[in-house]
Design a protein around this motif. Structure first.
Motif, PDB file in Angstrom:
ATOM      1  N   VAL A 166       0.945  -0.957  -0.064  1.00 32.93           N
ATOM      2  CA  VAL A 166      -0.083  -0.080   0.120  1.00 32.93           C
ATOM      3  C   VAL A 166       0.836   1.151  -0.044  1.00 32.93           C
ATOM      4  O   VAL A 166       0.647   2.044  -0.842  1.00 32.93           O
ATOM      5  CB  VAL A 166      -0.841   0.133   1.576  1.00 32.93           C
ATOM      6  CG1 VAL A 166      -1.649   1.324   1.364  1.00 32.93           C
ATOM      7  CG2 VAL A 166      -2.082  -1.015   1.053  1.00 32.93           C
ATOM      8  N   ILE A 167       1.972   1.191   0.860  1.00 33.45           N
ATOM      9  CA  ILE A 167       2.881   2.514   0.841  1.00 33.45           C
ATOM     10  C   ILE A 167       3.585   2.662  -0.361  1.00 33.45           C
ATOM     11  O   ILE A 167       3.666   3.686  -1.030  1.00 33.45           O
ATOM     12  CB  ILE A 167       3.892   2.327   1.927  1.00 33.45           C
ATOM     13  CG1 ILE A 167       3.113   2.245   3.349  1.00 33.45           C
ATOM     14  CG2 ILE A 167       4.821   3.182   1.850  1.00 33.45           C
ATOM     15  CD1 ILE A 167       4.060   1.756   4.455  1.00 33.45           C
ATOM     16  N   VAL A 168       3.947   1.657  -1.197  1.00 36.58           N
ATOM     17  CA  VAL A 168       4.634   1.676  -2.370  1.00 36.58           C
ATOM     18  C   VAL A 168       3.700   2.105  -3.370  1.00 36.58           C
ATOM     19  O   VAL A 168       3.984   3.064  -4.224  1.00 36.58           O
ATOM     20  CB  VAL A 168       5.229   0.330  -2.624  1.00 36.58           C
ATOM     21  CG1 VAL A 168       5.902   0.485  -4.106  1.00 36.58           C
ATOM     22  CG2 VAL A 168       6.456  -0.059  -1.763  1.00 36.58           C
ATOM     23  N   CYS A 169       2.558   1.756  -3.304  1.00 40.82           N
ATOM     24  CA  CYS A 169       1.356   1.849  -4.542  1.00 40.82           C
ATOM     25  C   CYS A 169       0.981   3.627  -4.335  1.00 40.82           C
ATOM     26  O   CYS A 169       0.977   4.134  -5.230  1.00 40.82           O
ATOM     27  CB  CYS A 169       0.501   1.078  -4.347  1.00 40.82           C
ATOM     28  SG  CYS A 169       0.688  -0.681  -4.933  1.00 40.82           S
ATOM     29  N   GLY A 170       1.019   3.741  -2.895  1.00 41.89           N
ATOM     30  CA  GLY A 170       0.523   5.261  -2.825  1.00 41.89           C
ATOM     31  C   GLY A 170       1.727   6.220  -3.304  1.00 41.89           C
ATOM     32  O   GLY A 170       1.467   7.187  -3.661  1.00 41.89           O
ATOM     33  N   ASP A 171       2.758   5.880  -2.826  1.00 41.23           N
ATOM     34  CA  ASP A 171       3.943   6.644  -3.399  1.00 41.23           C
ATOM     35  C   ASP A 171       3.975   6.514  -4.920  1.00 41.23           C
ATOM     36  O   ASP A 171       4.220   7.654  -5.493  1.00 41.23           O
ATOM     37  CB  ASP A 171       5.414   5.893  -2.961  1.00 41.23           C
ATOM     38  CG  ASP A 171       6.728   6.869  -3.183  1.00 41.23           C
ATOM     39  OD1 ASP A 171       6.804   7.835  -2.848  1.00 41.23           O
ATOM     40  OD2 ASP A 171       7.282   6.310  -4.057  1.00 41.23           O
ATOM     41  N   ALA A 172       3.663   5.674  -5.546  1.00 41.05           N
ATOM     42  CA  ALA A 172       3.733   5.413  -6.996  1.00 41.05           C
ATOM     43  C   ALA A 172       2.587   6.434  -7.660  1.00 41.05           C
ATOM     44  O   ALA A 172       2.984   7.134  -8.472  1.00 41.05           O
ATOM     45  CB  ALA A 172       3.483   4.029  -7.533  1.00 41.05           C
ATOM     46  N   ILE A 173       1.489   6.466  -6.950  1.00 33.36           N
ATOM     47  CA  ILE A 173       0.322   7.212  -7.283  1.00 33.36           C
ATOM     48  C   ILE A 173       0.554   8.920  -7.245  1.00 33.36           C
ATOM     49  O   ILE A 173       0.562   9.620  -8.088  1.00 33.36           O
ATOM     50  CB  ILE A 173      -0.946   7.054  -6.614  1.00 33.36           C
ATOM     51  CG1 ILE A 173      -1.543   5.969  -6.827  1.00 33.36           C
ATOM     52  CG2 ILE A 173      -1.981   8.184  -6.866  1.00 33.36           C
ATOM     53  CD1 ILE A 173      -2.750   5.223  -6.033  1.00 33.36           C
ATOM     54  N   VAL A 174       1.319   9.318  -6.282  1.00 32.60           N
ATOM     55  CA  VAL A 174       1.923  10.679  -5.927  1.00 32.60           C
ATOM     56  C   VAL A 174       2.771  11.071  -6.763  1.00 32.60           C
ATOM     57  O   VAL A 174       2.858  11.969  -7.309  1.00 32.60           O
ATOM     58  CB  VAL A 174       2.200  10.580  -4.390  1.00 32.60           C
ATOM     59  CG1 VAL A 174       2.780  12.136  -4.116  1.00 32.60           C
ATOM     60  CG2 VAL A 174       1.120  10.479  -3.621  1.00 32.60           C
ATOM     61  N   THR A 175       3.858  10.230  -7.063  1.00 35.98           N
ATOM     62  CA  THR A 175       5.104  10.614  -7.731  1.00 35.98           C
ATOM     63  C   THR A 175       5.082  10.082  -9.227  1.00 35.98           C
ATOM     64  O   THR A 175       5.866  10.862  -9.957  1.00 35.98           O
ATOM     65  CB  THR A 175       6.354   9.766  -7.106  1.00 35.98           C
ATOM     66  OG1 THR A 175       6.238   8.442  -7.259  1.00 35.98           O
ATOM     67  CG2 THR A 175       6.627  10.231  -5.854  1.00 35.98           C
ATOM     68  N   GLY A 176       3.921   9.331  -9.628  1.00 33.26           N
ATOM     69  CA  GLY A 176       4.135   8.934 -10.973  1.00 33.26           C
ATOM     70  C   GLY A 176       4.950   7.791 -11.223  1.00 33.26           C
ATOM     71  O   GLY A 176       5.229   7.257 -12.567  1.00 33.26           O
ATOM     72  N   ARG A 177       5.739   7.351 -10.266  1.00 33.70           N
ATOM     73  CA  ARG A 177       6.636   6.035 -10.728  1.00 33.70           C
ATOM     74  C   ARG A 177       6.037   4.792 -10.983  1.00 33.70           C
ATOM     75  O   ARG A 177       4.925   4.743 -10.553  1.00 33.70           O
ATOM     76  CB  ARG A 177       7.644   6.088  -9.586  1.00 33.70           C
ATOM     77  CG  ARG A 177       8.529   7.320  -9.475  1.00 33.70           C
ATOM     78  CD  ARG A 177       9.743   6.888  -8.252  1.00 33.70           C
ATOM     79  NE  ARG A 177      10.358   8.214  -7.994  1.00 33.70           N
ATOM     80  CZ  ARG A 177      10.141   9.053  -6.740  1.00 33.70           C
ATOM     81  NH1 ARG A 177       9.528   8.442  -5.839  1.00 33.70           N
ATOM     82  NH2 ARG A 177      10.933  10.048  -6.716  1.00 33.70           N
ATOM     83  N   ASP A 178       6.737   3.979 -11.495  1.00 32.16           N
ATOM     84  CA  ASP A 178       6.265   2.602 -11.691  1.00 32.16           C
ATOM     85  C   ASP A 178       6.202   1.886 -10.341  1.00 32.16           C
ATOM     86  O   ASP A 178       7.004   2.179  -9.420  1.00 32.16           O
ATOM     87  CB  ASP A 178       7.174   1.926 -12.556  1.00 32.16           C
ATOM     88  CG  ASP A 178       6.896   2.110 -14.130  1.00 32.16           C
ATOM     89  OD1 ASP A 178       5.844   2.728 -14.232  1.00 32.16           O
ATOM     90  OD2 ASP A 178       7.742   1.850 -14.806  1.00 32.16           O
ATOM     91  N   ILE A 179       5.513   0.843 -10.265  1.00 36.35           N
ATOM     92  CA  ILE A 179       5.416   0.253  -8.916  1.00 36.35           C
ATOM     93  C   ILE A 179       6.220  -0.563  -9.132  1.00 36.35           C
ATOM     94  O   ILE A 179       6.563  -1.510  -9.610  1.00 36.35           O
ATOM     95  CB  ILE A 179       3.982  -0.529  -8.818  1.00 36.35           C
ATOM     96  CG1 ILE A 179       2.837   0.701  -8.661  1.00 36.35           C
ATOM     97  CG2 ILE A 179       3.858  -1.273  -7.684  1.00 36.35           C
ATOM     98  CD1 ILE A 179       1.462   0.151  -8.703  1.00 36.35           C
ATOM     99  N   GLU A 180       7.028  -0.694  -7.568  1.00 41.89           N
ATOM    100  CA  GLU A 180       8.289  -1.618  -7.649  1.00 41.89           C
ATOM    101  C   GLU A 180       7.761  -2.725  -6.703  1.00 41.89           C
ATOM    102  O   GLU A 180       7.130  -2.545  -5.725  1.00 41.89           O
ATOM    103  CB  GLU A 180       9.364  -0.725  -6.788  1.00 41.89           C
ATOM    104  CG  GLU A 180      10.647  -1.517  -6.551  1.00 41.89           C
ATOM    105  CD  GLU A 180      11.625  -0.853  -5.810  1.00 41.89           C
ATOM    106  OE1 GLU A 180      12.277  -1.567  -5.012  1.00 41.89           O
ATOM    107  OE2 GLU A 180      11.607   0.403  -5.942  1.00 41.89           O
ATOM    108  N   ARG A 181       7.953  -3.837  -7.153  1.00 44.26           N
ATOM    109  CA  ARG A 181       7.721  -5.108  -6.380  1.00 44.26           C
ATOM    110  C   ARG A 181       8.648  -5.260  -5.322  1.00 44.26           C
ATOM    111  O   ARG A 181       9.958  -4.809  -5.396  1.00 44.26           O
ATOM    112  CB  ARG A 181       7.681  -6.362  -7.110  1.00 44.26           C
ATOM    113  CG  ARG A 181       6.631  -6.434  -8.187  1.00 44.26           C
ATOM    114  CD  ARG A 181       6.169  -7.912  -8.343  1.00 44.26           C
ATOM    115  NE  ARG A 181       5.115  -7.905  -9.195  1.00 44.26           N
ATOM    116  CZ  ARG A 181       3.585  -8.188  -8.739  1.00 44.26           C
ATOM    117  NH1 ARG A 181       3.542  -8.897  -7.657  1.00 44.26           N
ATOM    118  NH2 ARG A 181       2.747  -8.176  -9.680  1.00 44.26           N
TER     119      ARG A 181
END
Length: 191
Positions: A166-181
């Motif tokens: 959830v933290i990584v996906c939230g960061d990806a939404i805010v920053t526009g970066r790809d989701i990192e597994r």
């Protein structure tokens, strides 16, 4: 691919937690694999004894049934960063990247909620069974709490994994970066 190092810098505080989580998941996953192998061996031996000597292993089926519960909850968190859970994402893959991130966030948030419910209620039921001294009235007469204890343990580890997602996906939404597994486990690919 250049987005991954930036994600690590932004979420650097998550790396020590991730390393510990991966260690726990690897141990639990290894136990699940060992239990699965033991179940396979037990089933083969039980079948051979049943049909060759007409003497099956007493409680063999019961042991396998209990082991399947353990295998499920030991391996659940281990499978998440590897993309090994069932994932029906035909529609999601057709969406723009931003909406893919939102769907991943929502999916992980719901999964976190489910893992937390399993942890809390699993712990409550396990404790109740322990206090009551309940047991399974079967051939082996195993105390019920021994069968159930893996549910809150495995679900708690799963909740930590989904919190990380959830933290990584939230960061990806805010920053526009790809989701990192998680922990260098690449996402599954279909060739």
């Amino acid at each position: 691919m250049a987005a991954a190092p930036e994600t690590r810098v932004t979420l650097g505080w998550l790396q020590p937690i991730e390393r510990r989580l991966v260690r726990v998941e690897d141990i639990l996953g290894g136990l699940a694999i060992a239990a699965l192998a033991a179940c396979g061996a037990l089933i083969c031996i039980d079948v051979a004894l049943r049909y060759v000597f007409n003497r099956p292993i007493p409680g063999g089926n019961e042991i396998v049934e209990y082991a399947l519960v353990y295998i499920t909850f030991l391996g659940a968190s281990w499978a998440v960063p590897r993309g090994a859970h069932i994932d029906i994402d035909v529609c999601v893959q057709a969406m723009p990247k931003f909406w893919q991130r939102v769907c991943a966030f929502l999916s992980n948030l719901v999964s976190l909620g489910v893992a937390l419910v399993l942890t809390v209620f699993g712990a409550e039921v396990t404790w109740t069974q322990f206090v009551r001294g309940a047991f399974k009235p079967t051939m082996l007469q195993v105390p019920t709490w021994i069968v159930l204890i893996i549910i809150p343990i495995g679900s708690a580890v799963l909740a930590v994994r989904f919190l990380r997602e959830v933290i990584v996906c939230g960061d990806a939404i805010v920053t526009g970066r790809d989701i990192e597994r998680g922990s260098g486990h690449p996402p599954p690919t279909v060739d």
